[in-house]
Motif scaffolding. Structure first.
Motif, short mmCIF file in Angstrom:
data_model
loop_
_atom_site.label_atom_id
_atom_site.label_comp_id
_atom_site.label_asym_id
_atom_site.label_seq_id
_atom_site.Cartn_x
_atom_site.Cartn_y
_atom_site.Cartn_z
N ILE A 183 0.85 -1.19 0.00
CA ILE A 183 0.00 0.00 0.00
C ILE A 183 0.89 1.23 0.00
N LYS A 229 0.63 5.81 -0.73
CA LYS A 229 -0.34 6.89 -0.59
C LYS A 229 -1.12 7.12 -1.88
N ALA A 282 -2.69 0.85 -4.29
CA ALA A 282 -2.34 -0.45 -3.70
C ALA A 282 -1.86 -1.39 -4.80
N LYS A 333 -7.27 8.07 2.55
CA LYS A 333 -6.17 7.17 2.85
C LYS A 333 -6.52 5.78 2.35
N GLU A 389 -5.33 3.08 3.32
CA GLU A 389 -5.40 2.16 4.46
C GLU A 389 -6.80 2.10 5.08
N ASP A 390 -7.63 3.12 4.84
CA ASP A 390 -8.99 3.10 5.36
C ASP A 390 -9.86 2.08 4.63
N LYS A 399 -6.11 -3.39 3.31
CA LYS A 399 -4.99 -3.81 4.17
C LYS A 399 -4.16 -4.81 3.37
#
Length: 133
Positions: free
Chosen positions: A16, A18, A21, A45, A47-48, A51
């Protein structure tokens, strides 16, 4: 395995950043899902939403110079089925006359309008405070 544009594939998130992914496929191929192709919602983000090691379904958008561009949101597109209309009458307004229902609607509509204008005015005032002249 050869990856071609338009294919829907299942892969695993391996990294991942910014801006998106990286997704790899069992055959050893990999590609990038840009942040704008993760969800129809605003993605601040990555990551929100994702994963590392998440299993995802992706659509291949392009294959150029060995780089594979992928999309999660286009792989999940669903056909918009017509919505069922609920004809059940609200019990609270069932016995009201047309004029009473209209007055209730106008009152609720006006309250929502005032709330919206207040929120917009606060937002505008907040923007004025942050500007440096």
């Amino acid at each position: 395995m050869s990856i071609s544009v338009g294919q829907i594939l299942e892969g695993k998130v391996t990294g991942i950043t910014k801006f998106g992914a990286f997704v790899s496929f069992p055959e050893g191929e990999n590609g990038l899902v840009h942040i704008s192709e993760i969800s129809n919602d605003y993605v601040e983000k990555v990551e929100d939403f994702l994963k590392v090691n998440d299993e995802v379904k992706v659509k291949v958008l392009s294959v150029k110079d060995g780089k594979v561009s992928l999309s999660i949101k286009q792989a999940e597109k669903k056909v918009n089925a017509p919505k069922e209309i609920e004809w059940n009458v609200d019990e609270a307004t069932k016995d009201l006359s047309f004029e009473d229902k209209l007055n209730k609607f106008l009152k609720e509509s006006n309250e929502k309008y005032v709330e919206m204008r207040t929120r917009d005015n606060k937002r505008k005032m907040g923007n004025r405070k942050t500007k440096n002249y």
